[in-house]
Design a protein around this motif. Structure first.
Motif, PDB file in Angstrom:
ATOM      1  N   ASN A   1       0.854  -1.179   0.000  1.00  0.00           N
ATOM      2  CA  ASN A   1       0.000   0.000   0.000  1.00  0.00           C
ATOM      3  C   ASN A   1       0.897   1.238   0.000  1.00  0.00           C
ATOM      4  OD1 ASN A   1      -2.598   1.473   0.368  1.00  0.00           O
ATOM      5  ND2 ASN A   1      -1.653   2.031   2.312  1.00  0.00           N
TER       6      ASN A   1
ATOM      7  N   SER B   1       1.457   5.549  -0.250  1.00  0.00           N
ATOM      8  CA  SER B   1       0.864   6.859  -0.024  1.00  0.00           C
ATOM      9  C   SER B   1       1.932   7.932  -0.217  1.00  0.00           C
ATOM     10  CB  SER B   1       0.249   6.963   1.371  1.00  0.00           C
ATOM     11  OG  SER B   1       1.229   6.763   2.371  1.00  0.00           O
ATOM     12  N   ASP B   2       1.497   9.112  -0.597  1.00  0.00           N
ATOM     13  CA  ASP B   2       2.402  10.231  -0.850  1.00  0.00           C
ATOM     14  C   ASP B   2       2.418  11.141   0.376  1.00  0.00           C
ATOM     15  OD1 ASP B   2       3.979  12.217  -1.863  1.00  0.00           O
ATOM     16  OD2 ASP B   2       2.805  12.536  -3.692  1.00  0.00           O
ATOM     17  N   GLY B   3       3.532  11.143   1.093  1.00  0.00           N
ATOM     18  CA  GLY B   3       3.649  11.973   2.288  1.00  0.00           C
ATOM     19  C   GLY B   3       4.601  13.136   2.103  1.00  0.00           C
TER      20      GLY B   3
ATOM     21  N   MET C   1       4.512   8.921  -8.195  1.00  0.00           N
ATOM     22  CA  MET C   1       3.619   7.994  -7.505  1.00  0.00           C
ATOM     23  C   MET C   1       3.026   6.938  -8.426  1.00  0.00           C
ATOM     24  SD  MET C   1       4.112   8.687  -4.455  1.00  0.00           S
ATOM     25  CE  MET C   1       2.979   7.442  -3.821  1.00  0.00           C
TER      26      MET C   1
ATOM     27  N   SER D   1       3.063  -1.082   4.228  1.00  0.00           N
ATOM     28  CA  SER D   1       2.678   0.285   3.891  1.00  0.00           C
ATOM     29  C   SER D   1       3.933   1.102   3.618  1.00  0.00           C
ATOM     30  CB  SER D   1       1.872   0.915   5.028  1.00  0.00           C
ATOM     31  OG  SER D   1       0.676   0.197   5.252  1.00  0.00           O
TER      32      SER D   1
ATOM     33  N   THR E   1       5.229   4.922   2.671  1.00  0.00           N
ATOM     34  CA  THR E   1       4.907   6.350   2.585  1.00  0.00           C
ATOM     35  C   THR E   1       6.105   7.094   2.032  1.00  0.00           C
ATOM     36  OG1 THR E   1       3.423   6.192   4.495  1.00  0.00           O
ATOM     37  CG2 THR E   1       4.132   8.389   3.834  1.00  0.00           C
TER      38      THR E   1
END
Length: 318
Positions: free
Chosen positions: A54, A56-58, A85, A114, A116
Motif C-alpha cells: 500500500n 501513499s504520498d507523504g 507515484m 505500507s 509512505t
C-alpha cells in the motif's frame, strides 16, 4: 525633487524587471525515472505467506527539482516521466517479485506493507553538482492488522559533479538514489515475518493467533498418558501466569492408555512466555483418588513430548 522621483521610478522598474526575470524558467527539461539496478533474484522464494503493498504520498513538496543555484534568475522547468507515484509502486513491486516475494497471494493471510514516500528530489548545488535524496517510511502489519514491523525510515542518496544543464546527469543521480534506497530496506527482516521458522526459539516473540503462521503451531507434541489400572479418564487444562495466555477449564481428551500427536493452538503463546504456562493433566476413575500433574510448556516444546503414568490409589487406601 524631480530627480528623486525619477530615480525612484527607475529603481521600481528595475526591481520589477528583476522579479520577472527571477521567475523565468529554463526548459522544459526531462527526467526519466527507471529501475536501473536489479536485486538478487529468487532470494526469498520459500516464504510461507504473501504480502500486499500500500503506497501513499507523504511529501510536503511534490516538486522533484526544488533547488537550483546555477542561475540566480532562471528556474528550470522539469517534466518527470513517469509520475513519481506511478513509478514507485510499479518499480517496487517488480523489485520484490524479482527477489521472490509472493505479492497478493491470499487476502486472508497476506501481510500488509505500507510505504509512505517522504522525499523524492534531485537538486543542483554549486560546488556539489547534482544531488538526489529518496526517502520513504515502511511498516508492516500481519493479517490481523497487528504491527509486526515498526515504522522504519529508508534513505537513499547519490551525487555527481556535472553541468547544470545536463538533465541526463540529473536522471542518473535520482535513479541511483532510488536504487540505493531500495538496497537500504532490510528485506531479510521483512522475509522473517513471512516465513514460518522450523524452530520456535527462532521466533521467540511470535504469538499463536490460530492462523497457523507460527513455528509453535507446527511443532508436533507426542502425548502418552498411561495409568494403572487402565481405563481412567484424562482431561487437561491450561494454567497461565502470563497475561498473554488465558487459563482454561478442564477438557476431556480420552481414556488411558491415551496416545496422540498434536500441535499447539494456545492463543497468545510464544516461545518466550511458554515458561510461564503449564498444562495440567487430570487422571480420574471411579473408586480411585483423582490425581493431577502439571507440565511446563517450555519443557514440553523442547522435548516435543508429554508423557507420564498414574499409579492410581483406591479411595480409602484399599
Amino acid at each position: 525633487m524631480k530627480t528623486r522621483l525619477f530615480l525612484a521610478a527607475v529603481l521600481a522598474v528595475a526591481i520589477t524587471a528583476g522579479c520577472s526575470i527571477a521567475r523565468k524558467a529554463i526548459g522544459p527539461a526531462s527526467i526519466n525515472l527507471a529501475l536501473t539496478q536489479e536485486p538478487y533474484a529468487n532470494r526469498y522464494t520459500q516464504m510461507s505467506y504473501g504480502i500486499r503493498l500500500n503506497f501513499s504520498d507523504g511529501r510536503a513538496d511534490t516538486r522533484v527539482l526544488q533547488k537550483y543555484d546555477a542561475s540566480a534568475t532562471m528556474i528550470p522547468s522539469v517534466n518527470v516521466n513517469p509520475d513519481v507515484m506511478s513509478f514507485i509502486p510499479e518499480s517496487m513491486r517488480r523489485y520484490m517479485r524479482t527477489m521472490g516475494f509472493n505479492l497478493d497471494a491470499d487476502i486472508a493471510t497476506d501481510y500488509m506493507m505500507s510505504v509512505t514516500v517522504k522525499e523524492f528530489t534531485v537538486n543542483y548545488l554549486s560546488g556539489l553538482g547534482w544531488a538526489a535524496t529518496v526517502q520513504f517510511n515502511i511498516e508492516i502489519h500481519d493479517s490481523n492488522r497487528q504491527l509486526v514491523y515498526p515504522n522504519v525510515t529508508v534513505i537513499g542518496r547519490y551525487n555527481v559533479q556535472g553541468s547544470a544543464t545536463s538533465f541526463s546527469t540529473a536522471t542518473t543521480v535520482i535513479n541511483k538514489a532510488y536504487a540505493n534506497a531500495l538496497e537500504d530496506v532490510d528485506w531479510d527482516r521483512i522475509a522473517f515475518f513471512l516465513t514460518k521458522a522450523s524452530n520456535p526459539a527462532n521466533e521467540a516473540n511470535k504469538q499463536v493467533t490460530g492462523e497457523g503462521n507460527t513455528a509453535l503451531e507446527s511443532t508436533v507434541i507426542r502425548w502418552f498418558i498411561e495409568s494403572s489400572p487402565r481405563g481412567a479418564d484424562i482431561s487437561t487444562r491450561i494454567i497461565s501466569s502470563t497475561p498473554e495466555v488465558k487459563n482454561t477449564n478442564s477438557n476431556y481428551v480420552g481414556s488411558t492408555p491415551y496416545e496422540t500427536t498434536e500441535t499447539f493452538d494456545i492463543k497468545g503463546l510464544t516461545f518466550n512466555n511458554s515458561g510461564n504456562v503449564q498444562i495440567e493433566v487430570t487422571c480420574e476413575m471411579p473408586g480411585y483418588i483423582t490425581q493431577r500433574r502439571r507440565f511446563n510448556l517450555r519443557q514440553a516444546i523442547e522435548q516435543k513430548e508429554i508423557s507420564t503414568k498414574f499409579n492410581l490409589v483406591k479411595e480409602g487406601g484399599m
